[in-house]
Scaffold this motif. Structure first.
Motif, mmCIF file in Angstrom:
data_model
loop_
_atom_site.group_PDB
_atom_site.id
_atom_site.type_symbol
_atom_site.label_atom_id
_atom_site.label_comp_id
_atom_site.label_asym_id
_atom_site.label_seq_id
_atom_site.Cartn_x
_atom_site.Cartn_y
_atom_site.Cartn_z
ATOM 1 N N ALA A 177 8.272 34.583 62.706
ATOM 2 C CA ALA A 177 8.181 33.645 63.820
ATOM 3 C C ALA A 177 9.026 34.104 65.001
ATOM 4 O O ALA A 177 8.613 34.014 66.156
ATOM 5 C CB ALA A 177 8.612 32.248 63.355
ATOM 6 N N GLY A 178 10.219 34.631 64.690
ATOM 7 C CA GLY A 178 11.064 35.142 65.760
ATOM 8 C C GLY A 178 10.463 36.349 66.448
ATOM 9 O O GLY A 178 10.515 36.472 67.677
ATOM 10 N N SER B 197 7.284 36.985 66.715
ATOM 11 C CA SER B 197 6.151 36.516 67.513
ATOM 12 C C SER B 197 6.623 35.946 68.848
ATOM 13 O O SER B 197 6.045 36.231 69.901
ATOM 14 C CB SER B 197 5.365 35.469 66.733
ATOM 15 O OG SER B 197 4.277 34.983 67.488
ATOM 16 N N ARG B 198 7.678 35.145 68.799
ATOM 17 C CA ARG B 198 8.210 34.582 70.043
ATOM 18 C C ARG B 198 8.786 35.674 70.948
ATOM 19 O O ARG B 198 8.632 35.636 72.170
ATOM 20 C CB ARG B 198 9.273 33.537 69.725
ATOM 21 C CG ARG B 198 8.721 32.268 69.079
ATOM 22 C CD ARG B 198 9.821 31.258 68.806
ATOM 23 N NE ARG B 198 9.293 30.036 68.231
ATOM 24 C CZ ARG B 198 8.829 29.008 68.937
ATOM 25 N NH1 ARG B 198 8.856 29.086 70.268
ATOM 26 N NH2 ARG B 198 8.366 27.931 68.348
ATOM 27 N N GLN C 143 7.802 38.754 71.082
ATOM 28 C CA GLN C 143 6.679 39.485 71.662
ATOM 29 C C GLN C 143 6.078 38.720 72.831
ATOM 30 O O GLN C 143 5.744 39.302 73.869
ATOM 31 C CB GLN C 143 5.616 39.735 70.594
ATOM 32 C CG GLN C 143 4.383 40.460 71.127
ATOM 33 C CD GLN C 143 3.308 40.623 70.077
ATOM 34 O OE1 GLN C 143 3.500 40.287 68.918
ATOM 35 N NE2 GLN C 143 2.156 41.134 70.482
ATOM 36 N N MET C 144 5.910 37.394 72.683
ATOM 37 C CA MET C 144 5.361 36.590 73.766
ATOM 38 C C MET C 144 6.257 36.648 74.999
ATOM 39 O O MET C 144 5.774 36.790 76.129
ATOM 40 C CB MET C 144 5.184 35.149 73.291
ATOM 41 C CG MET C 144 4.103 34.973 72.233
ATOM 42 S SD MET C 144 4.107 33.320 71.495
ATOM 43 C CE MET C 144 3.896 32.309 72.962
ATOM 44 N N ALA C 145 7.574 36.546 74.783
ATOM 45 C CA ALA C 145 8.499 36.609 75.911
ATOM 46 C C ALA C 145 8.460 37.971 76.583
ATOM 47 O O ALA C 145 8.489 38.080 77.816
ATOM 48 C CB ALA C 145 9.916 36.285 75.436
ATOM 49 N N GLY D 162 0.108 32.894 74.650
ATOM 50 C CA GLY D 162 1.211 32.892 75.605
ATOM 51 C C GLY D 162 0.926 31.967 76.767
ATOM 52 O O GLY D 162 0.013 31.159 76.736
ATOM 53 N N ARG D 163 1.696 32.099 77.793
ATOM 54 C CA ARG D 163 1.589 31.223 78.957
ATOM 55 C C ARG D 163 1.145 32.061 80.147
ATOM 56 O O ARG D 163 1.778 33.055 80.499
ATOM 57 C CB ARG D 163 2.956 30.583 79.229
ATOM 58 C CG ARG D 163 2.969 29.630 80.424
ATOM 59 C CD ARG D 163 4.242 28.804 80.377
ATOM 60 N NE ARG D 163 5.419 29.654 80.211
ATOM 61 C CZ ARG D 163 6.125 30.143 81.232
ATOM 62 N NH1 ARG D 163 5.749 29.877 82.475
ATOM 63 N NH2 ARG D 163 7.186 30.885 81.022
#
Length: 293
Positions: free
Chosen positions: A195-196, A198-199, A201-203, A231-232
């Protein structure tokens, strides 16, 4: 390591559930577990094991080539991922050869061309045989993750299957309670770690996207999209141009037309057969007249 009974059938059921190939999973599970109830065995030699391994290689190459020619863009990624998704079906002949052989093992040199040449060249070569069951089990779990459906049920089911198979290899002197606690801790740490990642990578993708887009001029012939990405999506807030209307106009233009794209393929819009013309700046070098008036 020896697998518990029907572990491969459970892995194939897991693969069929995650990929939606229920019929194929049931058929493969029946085929690979049939030797448990059938006494028929064959005295396969090294050359026959090698031919069966070569058959799997041809099936893999043929499936990859067919998917590459028939898949939509991006072809390479789709072909590779789909081929990996069907690895349990492509590799089932080698597992059946092992299970229907009198030895119950597969010679290692039958899988690798280098070892075949070494075996033929060296009269003192000592053959090593292995059980492909655990390897095939791991391949089924790997193929089940190809659809990449991001939910907790996948991780929980994966953890249960792995813990079940590892329990069969648990040393006899290790008590069940501390062993189960160690497996649970590893599962929790693994979930938190993925999970970390993945986050992170998104950032990182957001940062790279902002950094690239801020310094990149618009291409009137091509534009990439982020459809389907996790992502955003961000708008560029940098001011790159100000448009002032003539005093006679009641209101400024709402939008400044930048480009028109006609074809969409994969994640890219392109402008095909578009006629462009250059607009030279005015004498001051910082003003462009887009149209009369």
């Amino acid at each position: 390591m020896s697998l518990p009974p029907f572990a491969i059938a459970a892995a194939l059921a897991f693969w069929g559930w995650r990929s939606g190939n229920y019929g194929a999973a049931i058929a493969l599970a029946l085929v690979v577990e049939a030797p448990r109830f059938v006494r028929l065995r064959f005295d396969l030699r090294h050359a026959e094991f090698a031919r069966i391994a070569d058959l799997c290689t041809l099936l893999f190459a043929g499936l990859l080539g067919t998917l590459f020619l028939t898949s939509e863009a991006p072809r390479t990624a789709r072909a590779v991922l789909t081929t990996m998704l069907w690895l349990p079906a492509v590799l089932v002949p080698v597992l059946l050869a092992q299970r229907y052989s009198t030895s119950g093992r597969f010679p290692l040199s039958g899988l690798f061309l280098y070892l075949r040449k070494l075996r033929a060249r060296d009269p003192e070569y000592r053959e090593r045989e292995l059980d492909l069951g655990p390897i095939y089990f791991a391949i089924c779990l790997l193929a089940a993750g190809i659809p990449n459906q991001r939910d907790a049920t996948f991780y929980v089911a994966l953890t249960v299957l792995i813990a079940w198979t590892l329990a069969a290899a648990r040393p006899a002197h290790v008590r069940m309670a501390p062993w189960a606690g160690a497996v649970l801790i590893a599962a929790v740490v693994g979930y938190a770690g993925q999970a970390g990642l993945s986050r992170a990578q998104m950032a990182f993708e957001d940062w790279v996207s902002d950094w690239i887009l801020h310094g990149m001029a618009a291409d009137p012939y091509r534009s990439n999209t982020d459809l389907g990405s996790v992502g955003r999506l961000k708008m560029i807030d940098a001011i790159v141009m100000r448009v002032y209307p003539e005093p006679a106009q009641a209101s400024p233009p709402g939008l400044l037309h930048l480009a028109s794209f006609t074809s969409f393929e994969g994640a890219t819009w392109t402008a095909r057969r578009s006629q462009m013309r250059e607009i030279a700046p005015e004498a001051d070098g910082i003003s462009w007249k887009l149209a009369a008036g």
